[in-house]
Design a protein around this motif. Structure first.
Motif, PDB file in Angstrom:
ATOM      1  N   ALA A 265      73.732  40.328   9.266  1.00 14.73           N
ATOM      2  CA  ALA A 265      75.158  40.642   9.273  1.00 14.73           C
ATOM      3  C   ALA A 265      75.424  41.988   8.610  1.00 14.73           C
ATOM      4  O   ALA A 265      74.714  42.401   7.686  1.00 14.73           O
ATOM      5  N   ASP A 266      76.458  42.665   9.082  1.00 15.34           N
ATOM      6  CA  ASP A 266      76.804  43.981   8.550  1.00 15.34           C
ATOM      7  C   ASP A 266      77.430  43.887   7.160  1.00 15.34           C
ATOM      8  O   ASP A 266      78.123  42.921   6.835  1.00 15.34           O
ATOM      9  N   THR A 267      77.161  44.929   6.369  1.00 15.81           N
ATOM     10  CA  THR A 267      77.844  45.138   5.093  1.00 15.81           C
ATOM     11  C   THR A 267      78.580  46.466   5.199  1.00 15.81           C
ATOM     12  O   THR A 267      77.957  47.501   5.448  1.00 15.81           O
ATOM     13  N   VAL A 268      79.899  46.443   5.027  1.00 13.16           N
ATOM     14  CA  VAL A 268      80.716  47.626   5.283  1.00 13.16           C
ATOM     15  C   VAL A 268      81.419  48.075   4.000  1.00 13.16           C
ATOM     16  O   VAL A 268      82.065  47.266   3.320  1.00 13.16           O
ATOM     17  N   ILE A 269      81.255  49.359   3.671  1.00 13.71           N
ATOM     18  CA  ILE A 269      81.986  49.987   2.577  1.00 13.71           C
ATOM     19  C   ILE A 269      82.813  51.116   3.173  1.00 13.71           C
ATOM     20  O   ILE A 269      82.265  52.003   3.834  1.00 13.71           O
ATOM     21  N   GLU A 270      84.121  51.060   2.963  1.00 18.92           N
ATOM     22  CA  GLU A 270      85.040  52.016   3.584  1.00 18.92           C
ATOM     23  C   GLU A 270      84.839  51.939   5.100  1.00 18.92           C
ATOM     24  O   GLU A 270      85.028  50.874   5.678  1.00 18.92           O
ATOM     25  N   ASN A 271      84.431  53.042   5.754  1.00 19.80           N
ATOM     26  CA  ASN A 271      84.173  52.994   7.199  1.00 19.80           C
ATOM     27  C   ASN A 271      82.683  53.072   7.520  1.00 19.80           C
ATOM     28  O   ASN A 271      82.304  53.384   8.649  1.00 19.80           O
ATOM     29  N   PHE A 272      81.853  52.776   6.519  1.00 22.50           N
ATOM     30  CA  PHE A 272      80.417  52.983   6.662  1.00 22.50           C
ATOM     31  C   PHE A 272      79.672  51.659   6.549  1.00 22.50           C
ATOM     32  O   PHE A 272      79.878  50.899   5.597  1.00 22.50           O
ATOM     33  N   VAL A 273      78.768  51.390   7.516  1.00 19.52           N
ATOM     34  CA  VAL A 273      77.939  50.190   7.491  1.00 19.52           C
ATOM     35  C   VAL A 273      76.656  50.497   6.732  1.00 19.52           C
ATOM     36  O   VAL A 273      75.928  51.451   7.056  1.00 19.52           O
TER      37      VAL A 273
END
Length: 429
Positions: A265-273
């Motif tokens: 599963a993805d981990t997203v910070i701001e607009n960045f994976v």
């Protein structure tokens, strides 16, 4: 290494009055009459949407300015020393996203970070020494090279043996080179010990890199062997066959290139994976390239130059390169040469697009340089040639000016590039 093709002129001098016998002396024309200096600068810009640093998704915007100088010095009648120095200063939107959080805007794979990793300088230095035999039918050369960038250092050495036969209509060259590179890995920020996911507001899973390990080997070694055979078939046709074999071992992955898995599963910070892992490629690579270059002298104003190369390796890539160039002579001192290059390749076994690879695979990469694609390159060049070197600058006469422009695009990807180069060749008076 450049081939050196020289037509020697030898004859006997009249009786030497300084000798006490009737022995004659042999006059040899110098391989290189006087020192030559070539000043070259090139400007390269590219753009695309499949950056390897961000796992095959993101901006590939890059600009590079590379000035260089090449000096060829005749040491005596038979020996020439050539020194080449190049500095390449680039700004890269993709490499800036090694750490997308060090800028002053929200992290985004399609936006360049303003942090320190966005630009750097590469420096390279090569020295080549060549010796020609008295009859100019044998040429031996050796070279040393050094290159350095922020994340790697390279040392190299090599040499070549060239033999001319059949009144210099036939040429055979053997060449070999070795390079020893050492990485200074710049891992993506999320894979460094200083990074803590809890310091950020994130969405998704927090165990994004549970199986991640740093590379234990930081060396990359390259060994190459080349064979060139050139033949003048007629007064209008010359052909050359080339074979190159390269073996590499060590760290062949690029440490700052991310990979995203379909089963994590993805981990997203701001607009960045956040990346799931870094690129993992085999620690050995065998490359084989076979080519032919044939030139046709059509008439005093037109020459047709053709080139074909077939490449294959043990990573699953097969490629074909076709190139054609048509120099057109305009008057006594000018030439215009349009050119076209077509390239096609299959994808590497380890390649997968963004979020398509599996964490259970042994090797994986989302570098689109290893993907399947077709590419076209269109170019034009202009050359001014002054054999009498009427224009003089600091004791050097201007021998030629060369300017080229090329446009490159990959048809299967949204990738384009522009390349402009300008060179001045001077010869000592």
């Amino acid at each position: 290494m450049k081939n050196i093709l020289f037509l020697g002129v030898c004859f006997l001098l009249a009786q030497n009055t300084y000798c006490q016998n009737d022995k004659t002396s042999e006059y040899k024309k110098r391989v290189l009459e006087s020192t030559e200096v070539n000043l070259l600068s090139s400007y390269y810009s590219q753009d695309g949407e499949n950056a390897a640093v961000t796992g095959g998704r993101g901006t590939e915007e890059l600009t590079d300015f590379a000035p260089s100088i090449n000096v060829a010095i005749p040491l005596n009648e038979d020996d020439v020393l050539a020194i080449d120095a190049t500095v390449s200063a680039y700004t890269s939107a993709s490499s800036s996203n090694i750490d997308p959080f060090d800028g002053d805007q929200p992290a985004d794979p399609f936006v360049a970070s303003t942090g320190a990793s966005r630009q750097d300088t590469w420096f390279g230095l090569t020295a080549n020494y060549s010796h020609s035999s008295d009859d100019r039918n044998t040429i031996i050369s050796g070279n040393l090279s050094f290159a350095n960038e922020y994340d790697y250092t390279s040392f190299g050495f090599g040499g070549s043996l060239t033999k001319l036969f059949n009144q210099k209509n036939t040429e055979l060259q053997l060449k070999a080179n070795v390079f020893f590179d050492t990485w200074n890995p710049q891992y993506p920020i999320e894979f460094r010990n200083s990074f803590t996911i809890s310091d950020y507001d994130f969405e998704g899973e927090s165990n994004f890199a549970s199986g991640y390990t740093e590379f234990s080997t930081l060396n990359r070694n390259s060994y190459s062997l080349g064979i060139n055979f050139s033949q003048i078939l007629t007064k209008n046709i010359q052909t050359a066959f080339m074979a190159d074999f390269v073996m590499q071992d060590g760290l062949l992955s690029t440490p700052h290139q991310r990979v995203y898995f379909a089963d994590i599963a993805d981990t997203v910070i701001e607009n960045f994976v956040i990346g799931n892992d870094i690129e993992r490629l085999p620690d050995s690579h065998l490359k084989i390239a076979l080519g032919n270059r044939t030139n046709f002298y059509l008439n005093e104003n037109f020459i047709l130059r053709t080139y074909y190369r077939y490449y294959t390796d043990d990573w699953g890539i097969d490629s074909h390169t076709f190139k054609m160039e048509v120099p057109v002579k305009v008057g006594l001192k000018y030439a215009l040469y349009p050119m076209y290059r077509y390239y096609t390749q299959t994808q590497a076994d380890a390649f997968g697009a963004y979020n398509s690879l599996l964490s259970t695979q042994e090797f994986y990469t989302s570098d689109y340089d290893l993907a399947s694609y077709d590419a076209h390159q269109y170019g034009v060049g202009f050359k001014y040639y002054d054999p009498l070197s009427k224009f003089n600058l600091g004791g050097f006469g201007l021998k030629s000016i060369n300017i080229e422009y090329n446009y490159y695009n990959r048809t299967s990807q949204n990738f384009t590039a522009h390349i402009t180069s300008l060179s001045f060749n001077f010869v000592a008076d």
